[in-house]
Structures are given as C-alpha cells and as structure tokens.
Design a protein around this motif. Sequence first.
Motif, PDB file in Angstrom:
ATOM      1  N   ASP A 164     -34.492   3.575 -80.566  1.00  0.00           N
ATOM      2  CA  ASP A 164     -34.675   2.440 -79.658  1.00  0.00           C
ATOM      3  C   ASP A 164     -33.395   1.697 -79.325  1.00  0.00           C
ATOM      4  N   GLY A 172     -27.842  11.865 -74.014  1.00  0.00           N
ATOM      5  CA  GLY A 172     -29.112  12.575 -74.090  1.00  0.00           C
ATOM      6  C   GLY A 172     -28.879  14.019 -74.486  1.00  0.00           C
ATOM      7  N   VAL A 176     -34.787   8.975 -77.845  1.00  0.00           N
ATOM      8  CA  VAL A 176     -33.687   8.572 -78.730  1.00  0.00           C
ATOM      9  C   VAL A 176     -34.103   7.317 -79.489  1.00  0.00           C
ATOM     10  N   THR A 186     -30.481   2.705 -78.871  1.00  0.00           N
ATOM     11  CA  THR A 186     -29.590   3.436 -77.972  1.00  0.00           C
ATOM     12  C   THR A 186     -30.278   3.843 -76.683  1.00  0.00           C
ATOM     13  N   ALA A 187     -31.575   3.570 -76.569  1.00  0.00           N
ATOM     14  CA  ALA A 187     -32.319   3.907 -75.356  1.00  0.00           C
ATOM     15  C   ALA A 187     -31.917   2.969 -74.226  1.00  0.00           C
ATOM     16  N   GLY A 193     -27.880  -0.299 -75.059  1.00  0.00           N
ATOM     17  CA  GLY A 193     -29.174  -0.571 -74.463  1.00  0.00           C
ATOM     18  C   GLY A 193     -28.939  -1.348 -73.190  1.00  0.00           C
ATOM     19  N   PRO A 221     -31.688   9.494 -72.527  1.00  0.00           N
ATOM     20  CA  PRO A 221     -31.603   8.424 -73.531  1.00  0.00           C
ATOM     21  C   PRO A 221     -32.568   7.278 -73.213  1.00  0.00           C
ATOM     22  N   VAL A 222     -33.864   7.546 -73.405  1.00  0.00           N
ATOM     23  CA  VAL A 222     -34.902   6.542 -73.162  1.00  0.00           C
ATOM     24  C   VAL A 222     -35.800   6.423 -74.397  1.00  0.00           C
ATOM     25  N   THR A 223     -36.553   5.327 -74.452  1.00  0.00           N
ATOM     26  CA  THR A 223     -37.476   5.075 -75.552  1.00  0.00           C
ATOM     27  C   THR A 223     -38.440   6.249 -75.696  1.00  0.00           C
ATOM     28  N   ASP A 263     -33.593   2.028 -71.789  1.00  0.00           N
ATOM     29  CA  ASP A 263     -34.681   1.145 -71.379  1.00  0.00           C
ATOM     30  C   ASP A 263     -35.157   0.214 -72.489  1.00  0.00           C
ATOM     31  N   SER A 264     -34.422   0.165 -73.620  1.00  0.00           N
ATOM     32  CA  SER A 264     -34.856  -0.684 -74.737  1.00  0.00           C
ATOM     33  C   SER A 264     -34.431  -2.136 -74.579  1.00  0.00           C
TER      34      SER A 264
END
Length: 140
Positions: free
Chosen positions: A123, A100, A121, A125-126, A139, A116-118, A128-129
Amino acid sequence: MEGLRTVLAERISGQRAGIGDPQALVGEMRRTVPLVPLAGTGLWSARFGGVRWVCAFTDETALAHFAVRRAPGDRLTDYVALLGARIVDEILPTLDEPAGLAVDIASEDGAMFFPPVTGIVVDGTALDSGVAVEGGGHGR
C-alpha cells in the motif's frame, strides 16, 4: 516450479481474452517463481509511462524470446528465479520511483503488466494509496 509458471501463463491468456479473474491472476503471480534477467548489478527493468517496470518471464522459452530481441547473437542472458510476492512486496518498494512488474514482455499475445496500484504492490508504494513512504516508492 514449471507447473506454476504454466498456470500463470494460462491465467494471463485468460485475462487477455476477457475471461480471467483479475484477483486470481494477481494471486497466481504472487505464488509463481518467474525468471528475471539481470542487468549489471541489478534486475533488468525499463521505464515507461512514469513507471519503472521490472521484467520477468514465465519460463525459459519466454525469456529466450526476450534475450534474442534484446541481445542478438550468442550472448547468454543471466537471470534469477524470484518468488513473485518477493518481487512486489520486497524489491519494488526499495526502488526510488513508482515500480511495477511486467511479465513476458517479448510475447505479443502473452504480456501482462502488474502496475504499482493497491492490491498488487504494498500500500505505501501504490500510486493510488495516497501515502508517501520514506526511502522507497511513492504514493500519490
């Protein structure tokens, strides 16, 4: 670009005071060109909470506060100016771990973390993706 950095600092202040718009804050971070200190052959970062945080600063004063705390004395801190969108869209995905962006970490009342969440960043690498990416971020 100085005006844009000031706008980001103002948006961070508003968010921290509970009156900001999170989407506007993320948009401003993407449009801003923060200063990122260099460490060896890469960008200065720190690991905390299972995340690698690339550190950036809204202006030279904020960077100087960091440099004094990290490298006291007369040592200069080399840095680059990078578009926020480039950091989160291109650089963070190349790291081999969740990453992040941490802004103005040396400021007690002005620091902001873009995890690093939707929505922040890319998708893939998020965290929560739910999608794993080959050769880059993760992910979960």
